[in-house]
Scaffold this active site. Structure first.
Site, short mmCIF file in Angstrom:
data_model
loop_
_atom_site.label_atom_id
_atom_site.label_comp_id
_atom_site.label_asym_id
_atom_site.label_seq_id
_atom_site.Cartn_x
_atom_site.Cartn_y
_atom_site.Cartn_z
N ARG A 1 -19.56 -5.56 -12.15
CA ARG A 1 -19.62 -4.70 -13.39
C ARG A 1 -19.95 -5.61 -14.45
NH1 ARG A 1 -16.25 -2.76 -16.83
NH2 ARG A 1 -16.64 -0.68 -17.57
N ASP B 1 -15.34 -7.25 22.47
CA ASP B 1 -15.83 -8.54 21.72
C ASP B 1 -16.79 -9.35 22.26
OD1 ASP B 1 -14.56 -7.30 19.52
OD2 ASP B 1 -12.78 -8.93 19.68
N GLU C 1 -16.17 -0.25 -4.76
CA GLU C 1 -15.04 -1.12 -5.11
C GLU C 1 -15.15 -2.08 -3.70
OE1 GLU C 1 -13.93 -0.38 -8.21
OE2 GLU C 1 -11.91 -1.30 -8.11
N SER D 1 -16.44 2.75 -17.12
CA SER D 1 -15.24 2.61 -16.65
C SER D 1 -14.70 4.22 -16.51
CB SER D 1 -14.09 1.77 -17.66
OG SER D 1 -14.38 2.27 -18.80
N GLU E 1 -18.59 -8.80 24.99
CA GLU E 1 -20.14 -8.28 24.98
C GLU E 1 -20.93 -8.40 23.44
OE1 GLU E 1 -21.59 -7.46 27.28
OE2 GLU E 1 -23.33 -6.24 26.85
N CYS F 1 38.10 -4.96 8.27
CA CYS F 1 37.23 -4.63 7.30
C CYS F 1 36.83 -3.24 7.01
CB CYS F 1 35.86 -5.47 7.07
SG CYS F 1 35.02 -5.38 5.66
N CYS G 1 36.12 -11.71 1.09
CA CYS G 1 35.33 -10.30 1.18
C CYS G 1 35.57 -9.32 0.07
CB CYS G 1 35.44 -9.63 2.37
SG CYS G 1 34.92 -8.03 2.44
N LYS H 1 -8.01 5.52 -5.97
CA LYS H 1 -8.59 4.60 -6.91
C LYS H 1 -8.06 3.31 -6.43
CE LYS H 1 -9.18 3.36 -11.75
NZ LYS H 1 -8.49 1.79 -11.40
O1 JCF Z 1 -11.85 3.20 -6.69
C1 JCF Z 1 -12.07 2.87 -7.82
N1 JCF Z 1 -11.33 1.94 -8.39
C2 JCF Z 1 -12.97 3.68 -8.55
C3 JCF Z 1 -13.52 3.24 -9.88
C4 JCF Z 1 -13.39 4.94 -7.95
C5 JCF Z 1 -14.18 5.52 -8.67
O2 JCF Z 1 -14.59 6.76 -8.18
C6 JCF Z 1 -14.67 5.22 -9.84
C7 JCF Z 1 -14.43 4.05 -10.51
C8 JCF Z 1 -14.94 3.77 -11.64
C9 JCF Z 1 -15.89 4.69 -12.26
N2 JCF Z 1 -15.88 6.17 -10.48
C10 JCF Z 1 -16.23 5.94 -11.52
C11 JCF Z 1 -17.16 7.03 -12.23
#
Ligand code: JCF
Length: 670
Positions: A137, A34, A174, A83, A36, A432, A408, A116
């Site tokens: 989004r 760090d 994300e 979505s 450096e 006990c 107890c 996800k």
């Molecule tokens: O990690 C997520 N929440 C996530 C959302 C991952 C994905 O591959 C996604 C998404 C939302 C839309 N793919 C799409 C097409």
């Protein structure tokens, strides 16, 4: 005016700093210390201060350049941010796969499986390799411009690394916060009297929605990229290759992403992620399956707001509502009493939960949990389910509050809760059944009664067979009984019998330590033995008398007194004495009598029977002074194995040496 040389040096520094940022934040593999890194950054900052005209917008110093905004402006997503459809069980995943195979007329589909993340979706627009705009989004068509804030996220490159990239490249992914970052943030917030976030998702969203980018910069945000939006030209014809290209560009892509064949392997992936989920540094709420071939994606297209070629396989919820049927108390192996809510069975995160810990009395009070209440229960990974909160609106009039039992529930001994402690405990240690295994093992241990060969497997057998209910039963075991146990024979049985007999000649201090009274370690046992001289005197001492012993405060005194108050415990002790356990009684010491008073000791090397610190405490208890270095005032040097230079010095000065045996004689014989 900045010279060519300055411009070149600044560019070189930027490149180096960007490279190290990338290694640190994207690859998690820093290659320089760090200090450096800081040196490089300071040099660049110095140059840029002197020659402001040398600053470039993608300089690593320019992540938090901007002034606070009045409001976020709108961004229209040329290609809508979609979505995902959801599948809540394996049947729905199989149906998804079947539909696709029918549409595409293939037997097996290749999928990309991803985690996800539970964060918020962001679009990054790169033009000519530079980050031009970042947007939330929003409703999928119109989002908010959060460019200033997103620029402060260190794992997001301000310029792409690859040699070749499309002139326009929109990356989607994300933004999230790790569990660790979330906990640290809430700690800070709480210290400053600021808002506490309910979960990492809200914390990430709240941090990106700051109008002042300096606030966002102070928040531990991160991003995984999972796809693309608008692109000039083609990146690749397979989704997995697109992700690989994004990686080459210096963007962070989840390392948990894999390519699989057929729905069966998708489900294997799901189970794999469920198994490792609790080890991930961040929250996820499911996995995503995507058709890998872009051609096939195009063929199946979209339904409403979601692609037909992808689906989210969600984890079952980890919080559920249920009813408290009863609040019971469990007694742990150490005698700790833990209140447990018996619940109307409910499926939480795929597992039926029938009880949840309430931790301790204060927690119940704080959450105000009553029998009959409807509560939210949470199960996270492998941890014991817990009651998160009560739904007060649903409290019936008949709801009953809880109070800790006075006795107890297992052995009916007194329950004591020491001042300033959260945990209530059973004081019937010797008797006990809940504490049996632990108490017997401790009693037999080397520094207690030193019963050789009595290990946990054997104790467990003896307890299960019902041969040993209390430690006193150990001394009525017969050789033929022992020999008949699995994996025991005549020889081992005879050996154990001998070890039991040998253990009977002990010291009062060892015996007191062996009883396993809460907070009575070896040193305190030593002090108690020295002060009272006999077991009888100790048994009869009240809290006040006990506190006259050095190092014994009100908590320890009340533990000792409570222990000897229990008729159960006293009966076990009487049986032990009837079995001819014995030790030299010595006259009680006059209060404050310290046989080693004023004598200087030095300890060097490793002792086998105790740590140096324990030896020090025990010597001090007898009035000795224990110092770190040898001088002509030193009276004794205790020498363990591998002694240091102190031994040489002692020999030079002609100071008396004590080996460990001699030390023990001194400690136990005085
Ligand atoms: O990690 C997520 N929440 C996530 C959302 C991952 C994905 O591959 C996604 C998404 C939302 C839309 N793919 C799409 C097409």
């Amino acid at each position: 005016m900045a010279s060519k040389h300055v411009i070149r040096r600044a560019a070189a520094l930027r490149e180096q700093i960007n490279e190290h940022n990338y290694r640190y934040y994207v690859l998690n593999e820093p290659t320089i210390p760090d200090a450096e890194f800081d040196r490089l950054l300071r040099e660049l900052e110095g140059l840029e201060r002197r020659y402001p005209e040398s600053i470039t917008p993608d300089s690593p110093t320019q992540r938090v350049g901007a002034q606070p905004l009045e409001a976020f402006s709108e961004v229209v997503h040329e290609i809508p941010m979609l979505s995902l459809g959801n599948a809540f069980d394996e049947g729905e995943v199989r149906a998804f796969d079947r539909r696709l195979r029918e549409r595409l007329r293939v037997d097996v589909l290749e999928y990309v499986c991803e985690i996800k993340l539970d964060g918020l979706a962001i679009s990054l627009m790169y033009e000519g390799g530079k980050l031009k705009r970042a947007a939330t989004r929003g409703d999928g068509t119109v989002g908010e411009d959060v460019t200033q804030n997103v620029r402060t996220i260190k794992s997001i490159p301000l310029s792409l690394r690859a040699q070749r990239f499309p002139r326009v490249l929109e990356v989607r992914g994300e933004v999230f916060m790790t569990h660790e970052g979330f906990v640290a943030l809430n700690k800070m917030q709480s210290a400053h009297g600021q808002k506490i976030f309910a979960n990492p998702r809200n914390a990430a969203a709240g941090s990106l929605r700051q109008l002042d980018p300096r606030i966002t910069a102070s928040r531990p945000l991160d991003m995984f990229c999972y796809g693309i939006g608008k692109v000039e030209g083609v990146l690749s014809d397979r989704h997995s290759d697109i992700l690989a290209r994004l990686r080459e560009c210096g963007l962070k892509v989840s390392p948990e992403t894999v390519v699989v064949n057929g729905v069966h392997e998708c489900l294997d992936y799901y189970h794999h992620i469920v198994a490792i989920r609790h080890r991930l540094a961040y929250a996820i709420d499911g996995v995503v399956y995507k058709v890998n071939a872009m051609q096939q994606q195009q063929t199946v297209g979209y339904i409403a707001r979601a692609p037909r070629w992808a689906i989210a396989h969600k984890f079952p919820p980890e919080e559920e509502l249920t009813k408290v049927l009863a609040i019971e108390v469990q007694v742990g192996r150490t005698g700790a009493l833990t209140p447990v809510a018996r619940l109307k069975p409910v499926l939480v995160g795929g597992v039926t939960v029938t009880n949840a810990t309430l931790h301790n009395e204060d927690e119940i009070k704080r959450k105000d949990v009553r029998v009959g209440d409807t509560v939210i229960v949470r199960r996270a990974g492998d941890v014991i389910p817990e009651v998160v909160q009560v739904v007060k609106e649903r409290r019936p009039k008949t709801a009953r509050s809880f109070s800790m039992p006075r006795r107890c529930p297992i052995c009916n001994s007194e329950v004591v809760r020491a001042q300033g402690e959260a945990i209530a405990r059973c004081s019937g240690g010797l008797y006990c059944p809940a504490q049996r295994m632990q108490v017997i093992l401790h009693f037999a241990s080397r520094r207690a009664m030193n019963i050789e060969g009595l290990g946990d497997k054997l104790v467990s057998q003896l307890v299960r067979k019902g041969y040993v209910k209390t430690v006193a039963d150990l001394y009525s075991l017969r050789v033929d009984q022992l020999a008949a146990l699995p994996r025991m024979g005549e020889r081992s049985a005879t050996k154990l019998d001998r070890a039991l007999k040998n253990s009977k000649l002990t010291t009062l201090a060892r015996f007191l330590y062996a009883l396993g009274i809460r907070d009575i370690g070896e040193a305190t046992a030593e002090l108690l033995a020295a002060h009272f001289g006999s077991l009888k005197a100790l048994e009869q001492a009240d809290v006040e008398e006990l506190q006259k012993v050095p190092d014994v405060g009100p908590v320890v005194a009340s533990n000792v007194a409570a222990f000897f108050r229990q008729g159960h415990n006293r009966r076990v002790i009487k049986r032990l004495l009837d079995a001819n356990l014995c030790w030299k009684t010595r006259p009680p010491m006059a209060p404050g009598h310290r046989p080693l008073s004023g004598q200087m000791f030095v300890i060097t090397g490793t002792l086998a029977s105790m740590t140096r610190e324990e030896a020090k405490q025990r010597l001090q208890a007898l009035g000795a002074k224990v110092t770190a270095s040898v001088s002509k005032n030193t009276r004794f040097v205790v020498v363990g194995t591998d002694p240091g230079s102190k031994l040489e010095r002692a020999e030079q000065l002609g100071i008396r040496l004590l080996d460990e045996r001699a030390l023990l004689d001194l400690l136990e014989g005085t």
